[in-house]
Design a protein around this motif. Structure first.
Motif, PDB file in Angstrom:
ATOM      1  N   LEU A   1      -7.238  -3.434  -3.164  1.00 43.95           N
ATOM      2  CA  LEU A   1      -8.341  -3.053  -2.282  1.00 43.95           C
ATOM      3  C   LEU A   1      -7.841  -3.006  -0.848  1.00 43.95           C
ATOM      4  O   LEU A   1      -6.908  -3.733  -0.479  1.00 43.95           O
ATOM      5  N   ALA A   2      -8.478  -2.175  -0.019  1.00 45.57           N
ATOM      6  CA  ALA A   2      -8.139  -2.099   1.409  1.00 45.57           C
ATOM      7  C   ALA A   2      -9.297  -1.464   2.159  1.00 45.57           C
ATOM      8  O   ALA A   2      -9.870  -0.473   1.698  1.00 45.57           O
ATOM      9  N   PHE A   3      -9.631  -2.035   3.307  1.00 42.59           N
ATOM     10  CA  PHE A   3     -10.669  -1.461   4.158  1.00 42.59           C
ATOM     11  C   PHE A   3     -10.058  -0.485   5.153  1.00 42.59           C
ATOM     12  O   PHE A   3      -8.990  -0.727   5.721  1.00 42.59           O
ATOM     13  N   ASN A   4     -10.767   0.632   5.370  1.00 37.35           N
ATOM     14  CA  ASN A   4     -10.507   1.526   6.491  1.00 37.35           C
ATOM     15  C   ASN A   4     -11.833   1.718   7.205  1.00 37.35           C
ATOM     16  O   ASN A   4     -12.736   2.365   6.680  1.00 37.35           O
ATOM     17  N   GLY A   5     -11.965   1.124   8.382  1.00 41.89           N
ATOM     18  CA  GLY A   5     -13.267   1.049   8.997  1.00 41.89           C
ATOM     19  C   GLY A   5     -14.175   0.229   8.102  1.00 41.89           C
ATOM     20  O   GLY A   5     -13.808  -0.836   7.616  1.00 41.89           O
ATOM     21  N   SER A   6     -15.355   0.741   7.822  1.00 41.33           N
ATOM     22  CA  SER A   6     -16.297   0.035   6.956  1.00 41.33           C
ATOM     23  C   SER A   6     -16.202   0.483   5.500  1.00 41.33           C
ATOM     24  O   SER A   6     -16.973   0.027   4.660  1.00 41.33           O
ATOM     25  N   THR A   7     -15.257   1.358   5.199  1.00 43.72           N
ATOM     26  CA  THR A   7     -15.116   1.897   3.846  1.00 43.72           C
ATOM     27  C   THR A   7     -14.100   1.092   3.050  1.00 43.72           C
ATOM     28  O   THR A   7     -12.962   0.894   3.497  1.00 43.72           O
ATOM     29  N   LEU A   8     -14.514   0.642   1.871  1.00 46.86           N
ATOM     30  CA  LEU A   8     -13.627  -0.112   0.987  1.00 46.86           C
ATOM     31  C   LEU A   8     -12.993   0.845  -0.022  1.00 46.86           C
ATOM     32  O   LEU A   8     -13.679   1.476  -0.822  1.00 46.86           O
ATOM     33  N   PHE A   9     -11.662   0.941   0.048  1.00 45.27           N
ATOM     34  CA  PHE A   9     -10.894   1.753  -0.884  1.00 45.27           C
ATOM     35  C   PHE A   9     -10.308   0.858  -1.975  1.00 45.27           C
ATOM     36  O   PHE A   9     -10.126  -0.341  -1.790  1.00 45.27           O
ATOM     37  N   GLY A  10      -9.998   1.465  -3.119  1.00 44.62           N
ATOM     38  CA  GLY A  10      -9.377   0.728  -4.204  1.00 44.62           C
ATOM     39  C   GLY A  10      -8.386   1.578  -4.963  1.00 44.62           C
ATOM     40  O   GLY A  10      -8.416   2.813  -4.916  1.00 44.62           O
TER      41      GLY A  10
ATOM     42  N   ALA B   1      -1.486   6.757 -15.167  1.00 46.28           N
ATOM     43  CA  ALA B   1      -2.335   7.544 -14.276  1.00 46.28           C
ATOM     44  C   ALA B   1      -3.152   6.623 -13.378  1.00 46.28           C
ATOM     45  O   ALA B   1      -3.654   5.581 -13.812  1.00 46.28           O
ATOM     46  N   SER B   2      -3.296   7.014 -12.108  1.00 43.54           N
ATOM     47  CA  SER B   2      -4.005   6.192 -11.129  1.00 43.54           C
ATOM     48  C   SER B   2      -4.979   7.042 -10.336  1.00 43.54           C
ATOM     49  O   SER B   2      -4.741   8.220 -10.087  1.00 43.54           O
ATOM     50  N   ASP B   3      -6.064   6.401  -9.929  1.00 35.66           N
ATOM     51  CA  ASP B   3      -7.040   7.032  -9.047  1.00 35.66           C
ATOM     52  C   ASP B   3      -7.171   6.224  -7.767  1.00 35.66           C
ATOM     53  O   ASP B   3      -7.162   4.982  -7.797  1.00 35.66           O
ATOM     54  N   LEU B   4      -7.336   6.925  -6.650  1.00 36.36           N
ATOM     55  CA  LEU B   4      -7.798   6.294  -5.425  1.00 36.36           C
ATOM     56  C   LEU B   4      -9.317   6.382  -5.437  1.00 36.36           C
ATOM     57  O   LEU B   4      -9.875   7.456  -5.696  1.00 36.36           O
ATOM     58  N   ILE B   5      -9.990   5.275  -5.197  1.00 37.53           N
ATOM     59  CA  ILE B   5     -11.447   5.236  -5.255  1.00 37.53           C
ATOM     60  C   ILE B   5     -11.991   4.585  -3.990  1.00 37.53           C
ATOM     61  O   ILE B   5     -11.256   3.956  -3.228  1.00 37.53           O
ATOM     62  N   THR B   6     -13.289   4.758  -3.766  1.00 30.17           N
ATOM     63  CA  THR B   6     -13.998   3.952  -2.782  1.00 30.17           C
ATOM     64  C   THR B   6     -15.103   3.196  -3.508  1.00 30.17           C
ATOM     65  O   THR B   6     -15.586   3.627  -4.570  1.00 30.17           O
ATOM     66  N   ILE B   7     -15.504   2.058  -2.927  1.00 29.96           N
ATOM     67  CA  ILE B   7     -16.515   1.195  -3.529  1.00 29.96           C
ATOM     68  C   ILE B   7     -17.560   0.868  -2.477  1.00 29.96           C
ATOM     69  O   ILE B   7     -17.218   0.398  -1.373  1.00 29.96           O
ATOM     70  N   ASP B   8     -18.822   1.106  -2.794  1.00 31.16           N
ATOM     71  CA  ASP B   8     -19.911   0.737  -1.899  1.00 31.16           C
ATOM     72  C   ASP B   8     -20.047  -0.786  -1.910  1.00 31.16           C
ATOM     73  O   ASP B   8     -20.242  -1.385  -2.982  1.00 31.16           O
ATOM     74  N   THR B   9     -19.936  -1.421  -0.748  1.00 31.48           N
ATOM     75  CA  THR B   9     -19.920  -2.880  -0.692  1.00 31.48           C
ATOM     76  C   THR B   9     -21.300  -3.500  -0.878  1.00 31.48           C
ATOM     77  O   THR B   9     -21.415  -4.732  -0.935  1.00 31.48           O
TER      78      THR B   9
END
Length: 272
Positions: free
Chosen positions: A224-233, A242-250
């Motif tokens: 996991l990593a934050f960029n601004g207020s957006t949480l990426f995973g 296979a991998s996906d970059l995702i975002t997660i609503d906190t």
């Protein structure tokens, strides 16, 4: 004639001075052009650094946060990396190595962000190869991680690399992405993409459920990593590279797939 030209020239000089100040403030050398947003503090504008799987050896990459695609391969790290974190004051890039790293498994390293080369700091758990799944800094410079061996939150000494368990979480976990917001709230994904999004108390190691993630099959969210207020995973595993970059609503824990990324993606951090 002269009485008219003098004030006119003065006015033109003032306008030129104002224009030059404006250009200096907005141009490539001015501070206005170099503002970066700290993690969790707003819109975010950091470079997304990433490392592929913890088995064997990893490479350091930059990814496009809008698509998940690799934008550059910086270089070989020399270790199999499971987590990345950037010190909030010094800017030093740290990593942790997995149990199956070809060199120094279960260790803390620093990473040269220009070449990708890693440098050993020390064992996380002395005399063992026990790994830490993911790492993150809070604003005071404390490095936290999640021990996949004990299923607990740990703090990590930046000088020796030694990890110390904060407290018994009472959980059984896998994947175990961990990231701190700008408010120093630790978010955690330890039961796959259909498990709970949790917060972790940095003083006790106890967790609090936020909401259930809406993924389908329990694929690990291993970074996991934050960029601004957006949480990426980073979501990858279950026998697939296979991998996906995702975002997660906190708040709701809703997952949005950004796009496919480098195979075996296992570590991400924004270099704000």
């Amino acid at each position: 004639m002269n009485s008219f030209r003098s004030p006119f020239k003065t006015l033109m000089w003032i306008m030129a001075l104002v224009l030059s100040v404006f250009v200096a403030g907005c141009g490539s050398g001015g501070e206005g052009a170099n503002i970066k947003f700290a993690g969790g503090s707003g819109a975010g504008s950091g470079q997304l650094l990433a490392a592929d799987g913890s088995n064997g050896l990893s490479n350091l990459y930059t990814l496009n946060p809008a698509t998940g695609a690799v934008t550059s391969t910086i270089g070989a790290i020399g270790y199999g990396v499971t987590g990345l974190a950037v010190h909030p004051t010094t800017g030093t890039l740290y990593g942790v190595t997995g149990r199956n790293s070809s060199l120094s498994p279960g260790s803390l390293i620093t990473i040269n962000r220009t070449t990708g080369a890693g440098t050993l700091v020390g064992d996380l758990f002395a005399g063992t190869t026990n790994p830490v799944a993911d790492i993150t800094f809070t604003s005071d410079g404390t490095l936290y991680g999640w021990s996949q061996n004990t299923n607990d939150l740990v703090t990590i000494d930046l000088t020796t690399g030694v990890a110390t368990v904060v407290g018994d979480s009472g959980l059984s976990t896998f994947g175990s992405g961990l990231a701190a917001s700008s408010a120093n709230v630790l978010f955690f994904t330890g039961n796959g993409d259909n498990g709970q999004l949790r917060t972790v108390d940095g003083a006790t190691g106890l967790t609090t459920d936020v909401a259930t993630l809406n993924g389908g099959t329990g694929i690990p969210i291993n970074a996991l990593a934050f960029n601004g207020s957006t949480l990426f995973g980073s979501r990858s595993g279950n026998g697939s590279v296979a991998s996906d970059l995702i975002t997660i609503d906190t708040t709701t824990a809703a997952i949005t797939v950004v796009g496919p990324s480098v195979d075996n993606l296992d570590a991400i951090v924004f270099d704000n």
